[in-house]
Design an enzyme around this catalytic site. Structure first.
Site, PDB file in Angstrom:
ATOM      1  N   LYS A  87       7.668  41.951 109.984  1.00 16.93           N
ATOM      2  CA  LYS A  87       8.859  41.142 110.244  1.00 16.93           C
ATOM      3  C   LYS A  87       8.476  39.681 110.462  1.00 16.93           C
ATOM      4  CE  LYS A  87      12.817  41.144 113.498  1.00 16.93           C
ATOM      5  NZ  LYS A  87      13.378  41.846 114.678  1.00 16.93           N
ATOM      6  N   SER A 161      17.851  43.354 114.334  1.00 18.88           N
ATOM      7  CA  SER A 161      17.449  42.202 113.540  1.00 18.88           C
ATOM      8  C   SER A 161      16.287  42.510 112.594  1.00 18.88           C
ATOM      9  CB  SER A 161      17.054  41.049 114.470  1.00 18.88           C
ATOM     10  OG  SER A 161      15.953  41.409 115.303  1.00 18.88           O
ATOM     11  N   SER A 185      16.680  46.404 118.050  1.00 20.61           N
ATOM     12  CA  SER A 185      16.504  45.752 116.753  1.00 20.61           C
ATOM     13  C   SER A 185      15.655  46.530 115.761  1.00 20.61           C
ATOM     14  CB  SER A 185      15.882  44.364 116.941  1.00 20.61           C
ATOM     15  OG  SER A 185      16.796  43.482 117.530  1.00 20.61           O
TER      16      SER A 185
END
Length: 465
Positions: A87, A161, A185
């Site tokens: 990420k 996210s 997330s």
């Protein structure tokens, strides 16, 4: 010389991490060939999915050549030759860490702790995955870098996210991925995309080199295509880091995975509809429970009347927004490459609050810890849906409740696993969440593997051809 027939590219992309490790060890596939399969898949499919924001084919091939050389020399790491995604809020030396924001294009000097561990294990870094702006959201509909689409249905959210990471794993554009989880997330996108996720015990994996959202909540999260894969990743990445103030030094090892499923004490919420879970999710959850009569053992209703899921999720969000005011001060002040109005307004809300408001929100973490202690003196595991709803259209309204069911584990510092439990009537997946006491990570993963074998959720994977 290996006389077995070659493995089809699509089968390589559908395979679990553990299966690929076996094929690499037996010589049925070589690291450079595996890297090339993923490279071509990303180039062909990611323009429509948009899971990645930074992918460098030359660097991937360089890594694969080194992995081939290590295998020839007989000196290999635990994940040698496995293509993984990271990420874009973790530092990779020589790459920018954009955190979903427009002004952060300068390369960083050092690897995050987990990236260094991945490199040391021989993993191949595929690239950086898309995420919500500043990690403040759960849709991965980024105003600067574009939206990530759900691999099950174009135009639907992948969650967030860590949505880019979950979409990459589900679509067969990464074997597994590392993301972050502050209020859900990693688990929310796992639920929406039909993959497996682990939020470990807080501090179990060092967060050094992760751009903070809220350090008291931030956890390194893992995404994969099986519970067994998560176990391998956890064992590679877990451990004490003296340079991370919140790293967890274990006085004893992880609780061993020694539960007897038939004797398990399973806690269930008394009324899922009362805490905002949609009826179609309740129906899939109850159908999944009906398939697990032995695995979940003695089922008990647990008392959550004293726990307001929405209010405590908002308290955690305030902690995130308040800390982000400091973390992203330069981004907020950048007039040439401004942040979105939504991001500015959310942080502005925290700026309008007092220190006393922050202290009240912070006390929710203590309340969550006490609630966790009482809960796990009565049951071994809490089982509930991961999200109150399934994935929804990117151009539609965004539910406020997405993190209501995931926030408890974050606030309490507990480990939590999300596994696919079935399909909603609209053809989209939804996840089941297992929450345990601190240190029970391996036990949860073992239970997740038992449950997934019974639920037979593998067909949820929409690996794109």
């Amino acid at each position: 010389m290996n006389s077995m027939p070659p493995i089809a590219d699509l089968d390589l992309r559908r395979a679990s991490l553990c299966q690929l490790l076996h094929w690499l060890a037996t010589g049925r596939v070589q690291p450079q060939a595996l890297a090339e399969v993923y490279q071509q898949a990303i180039e062909r499919l990611d323009p429509q999915l948009h899971a990645y924001v930074d992918h460098r084919s030359g660097l991937l091939q360089d890594q694969a050549e080194l992995a081939d050389r290590r295998r020839r020399d007989g000196v290999i790491g635990r994940l040698d030759g496995i293509p993984l995604a990271v990420k874009d809020n973790f530092d990779i030396a020589g790459w920018p860490t954009r955190v979903g924001l427009p002004a952060r294009g300068k390369p960083v000097h050092d690897d995050a702790h987990v990236v260094a561990r991945l490199r040391a294990s021989g993993a191949l870094l595929l690239g950086k995955t898309n995420m919500d702006e500043g990690a403040l959201g759960a849709t991965t509909d980024n105003p600067h870098f574009g939206a990530t689409h759900n691999p099950h249905r174009h135009g639907y959210t992948a969650g967030g996210s860590s949505g880019g990471a979950a979409a990459a794993v589900a679509a067969g554009l990464a074997v597994a991925a590392v993301g972050s989880d502050s209020l859900g997330s990693i688990r929310i996108p796992a639920s929406y995309c039909g993959v497996y996720a682990l939020k470990p015990t807080h501090g179990e994996i060092s967060a050094r080199g992760l751009v903070p959202a809220a350090r008291r909540l931030d956890a390194v999260g893992l995404l994969a295509r099986s519970a067994e894969d998560l176990t391998v990743l956890l064992q590679v990445l877990a451990g004490y880091d003296a340079d991370d103030a919140r790293s967890r030094r274990r006085r004893v090892a992880f609780d061993v995975p020694d539960w007897e499923p038939g004797h398990l004490r399973t806690g269930l919420l008394p009324d899922l509809a009362a805490v905002g879970v949609q009826q179609d999710v309740i129906d899939v959850f109850e159908a999944a429970l009906a398939k697990l009569p032995h695995a979940l053992g003695d089922r008990r209703t647990v008392d959550f009347a004293d726990w307001d899921f929405a209010r405590t999720r908002r308290a955690g969000l305030l902690l995130m927004e308040a800390e982000m005011l400091g973390t992203f001060a330069a981004d907020l002040a950048n007039a040439e490459r401004p942040v979105s109005d939504r991001f500015r307004q959310m942080l502005g809300y925290a700026g309008s609050k007092s220190a006393a408001d922050y202290a009240v929100a912070d006390r929710v973490l203590d309340a969550a810890t006490l609630k966790m202690r009482r809960l796990f003196s009565q049951v071994d595991v809490l089982v509930l849906p991961t999200t109150p709803q399934g994935a929804f259209p990117l151009d539609g309204p965004v539910p406020d409740s997405q993190a209501d069911l995931t926030s408890f584990a974050s606030l309490a510092g507990c480990p939590a696993v999300s596994l696919p439990m079935g399909m909603l009537p609209n053809g989209m997946p939804v996840g089941m969440q297992l929450v345990g006491a601190r240190g029970s990570d391996l036990r949860l993963l073992e239970l997740a593997a038992v449950c997934s074998a019974t639920l037979d959720a593998d067909p949820l994977y929409p690996v794109m051809a």
